[in-house]
Enzyme design. Structure first.
Site, PDB file in Angstrom:
ATOM      1  CE  LYS A  13      17.144 -95.020-148.532  1.00 47.28           C
ATOM      2  NZ  LYS A  13      16.766 -94.895-149.951  1.00 47.28           N
ATOM      3  NE  ARG A  88      10.783 -94.928-147.849  1.00 48.90           N
ATOM      4  CZ  ARG A  88      11.720 -95.877-147.916  1.00 48.90           C
ATOM      5  NH1 ARG A  88      12.248 -96.365-146.834  1.00 48.90           N
ATOM      6  NH2 ARG A  88      12.116 -96.316-149.087  1.00 48.90           N
ATOM      7  NE  ARG A 127      17.689-101.932-155.932  1.00 51.97           N
ATOM      8  CZ  ARG A 127      17.418-100.998-155.015  1.00 51.97           C
ATOM      9  NH1 ARG A 127      18.388-100.319-154.447  1.00 51.97           N
ATOM     10  NH2 ARG A 127      16.169-100.728-154.714  1.00 51.97           N
ATOM     11  NE  ARG A 161      13.368-103.590-153.102  1.00 55.21           N
ATOM     12  CZ  ARG A 161      13.744-102.517-152.425  1.00 55.21           C
ATOM     13  NH1 ARG A 161      14.940-102.445-151.895  1.00 55.21           N
ATOM     14  NH2 ARG A 161      12.925-101.499-152.259  1.00 55.21           N
ATOM     15  NE  ARG A 172      10.889 -97.903-154.215  1.00 52.42           N
ATOM     16  CZ  ARG A 172      11.971 -98.626-154.494  1.00 52.42           C
ATOM     17  NH1 ARG A 172      12.007 -99.361-155.594  1.00 52.42           N
ATOM     18  NH2 ARG A 172      13.001 -98.610-153.699  1.00 52.42           N
TER      19      ARG A 172
HETATM   20  P1  AMP Z   1      13.356 -99.629-148.978  1.00 49.65           P
HETATM   21  O1  AMP Z   1      13.886-101.004-148.906  1.00 49.65           O
HETATM   22  O2  AMP Z   1      13.865 -98.741-147.877  1.00 49.65           O
HETATM   23  O3  AMP Z   1      13.534 -99.000-150.348  1.00 49.65           O
HETATM   24  O4  AMP Z   1      11.767 -99.713-148.735  1.00 49.65           O
HETATM   25  C1  AMP Z   1      10.937-100.432-149.622  1.00 49.65           C
HETATM   26  C2  AMP Z   1       9.487-100.050-149.392  1.00 49.65           C
HETATM   27  O5  AMP Z   1       9.110-100.380-148.043  1.00 49.65           O
HETATM   28  C3  AMP Z   1       9.164 -98.566-149.529  1.00 49.65           C
HETATM   29  O6  AMP Z   1       8.972 -98.180-150.878  1.00 49.65           O
HETATM   30  C4  AMP Z   1       7.891 -98.469-148.681  1.00 49.65           C
HETATM   31  O7  AMP Z   1       6.781 -98.998-149.376  1.00 49.65           O
HETATM   32  C5  AMP Z   1       8.198 -99.417-147.530  1.00 49.65           C
HETATM   33  N1  AMP Z   1       8.864 -98.691-146.422  1.00 49.65           N
HETATM   34  C6  AMP Z   1      10.149 -98.860-145.975  1.00 49.65           C
HETATM   35  N2  AMP Z   1      10.410 -98.035-144.950  1.00 49.65           N
HETATM   36  C7  AMP Z   1       9.267 -97.320-144.728  1.00 49.65           C
HETATM   37  C8  AMP Z   1       8.904 -96.287-143.824  1.00 49.65           C
HETATM   38  N3  AMP Z   1       9.769 -95.790-142.931  1.00 49.65           N
HETATM   39  N4  AMP Z   1       7.636 -95.799-143.893  1.00 49.65           N
HETATM   40  C9  AMP Z   1       6.752 -96.292-144.770  1.00 49.65           C
HETATM   41  N5  AMP Z   1       7.030 -97.228-145.682  1.00 49.65           N
HETATM   42  C10 AMP Z   1       8.280 -97.756-145.673  1.00 49.65           C
END
Ligand code: AMP
Length: 219
Positions: A13, A88, A127, A161, A172
């Protein structure tokens, strides 16, 4: 255009969002990136978010929705945006619906990136991301940097990460199925969902995505 990008962790993404936003001349808004920026600046929001992120859980809606709305209200996002990682869950999707309605605007499409589950775990566990820019993404097997641990694009340090460790990835994925996947039906009911395969070369996926968005805009 106003676009939401959905897909399991590891679907690419962030990478696709960066290319698509550039092609479409709209800002790329990633709630994950906003949380990570808060963590590196050691803000209160960052401290709160980190505990949830490290466990692979969603950060509570109370803080996430406000943060996403603030970002969408900034000047560069008035004419459109590409949301990556938000909404989300269904209550975030409903909050977004309301915010857009209040501004008398609509989403153009929800782009759903599909990728098989075993591929997701392989992709994420290997990654490595640049500390300077999370769109500079490498992989220990599939996309090795020329010099180990160093970003080819800007020379930044590559790191894994905290939430990319295999155990957290599985959590996740579980959260994705239970919380995030239902938003696809929410948007399907609004006729907005466009699904494409996220397998193959990055440039091919971008091309597929651009073609699918163009087709949905013409429909
Ligand atoms: P990402 O970089 O989009 O994979 O997000 C990494 C982490 O940030 C996720 O696993 C959540 O813990 C948190 N996170 C990101 N976006 C959201 C969201 N819209 N709602 C809640 N937690 C989020």
């Amino acid at each position: 255009m106003r676009i939401v990008l959905v897909g399991p962790p590891g679907a690419g993404k962030g990478t696709q969002a960066a290319f698509l936003a550039k092609n479409l001349s709209i800002p790329h808004i990633s709630t994950g990136d906003l949380f990570r920026a808060n963590i590196s600046q050691q803000t209160e929001l960052g401290k709160l978010a980190k505990s949830y992120m490290d466990a692979g859980n969603l950060v509570p809606d109370e803080v996430t929705i406000g943060m996403a709305k603030d970002r969408m209200e900034q000047a560069d996002a008035v004419g459109g945006f590409l949301l990556d990682g938000f909404p989300r869950n269904v209550s975030q999707a409903e909050a977004l619906d309301e915010a857009l309605k209040a501004d008398e605007v609509k989403l153009d499409a929800v782009l759903d990136l599909e990728v098989p589950e075993d591929e997701v775990v392989k992709r994420i566990a290997g990654r490595r991301i640049c500390r300077n820019d999370s769109a500079h993404v490498f992989h220990v097997e599939y996309k090795q940097p020329k010099s180990e641990g160093v970003c080819d694009v800007c020379g930044g340090e590559l790191y894994q990460r905290g939430d990319d460790k295999e155990e957290t990835v599985r959590k996740r994925l579980e959260v994705y199925h239970s919380e995030t996947e239902p938003i696809i039906d929410h948007y399907r009911a609004q006729g907005l969902v466009v699904t494409i395969s996220a397998l193959g070369e990055v440039a091919d996926v971008t091309e597929r995505a651009m073609a699918a968005l163009k087709k949905s805009a013409e429909a």
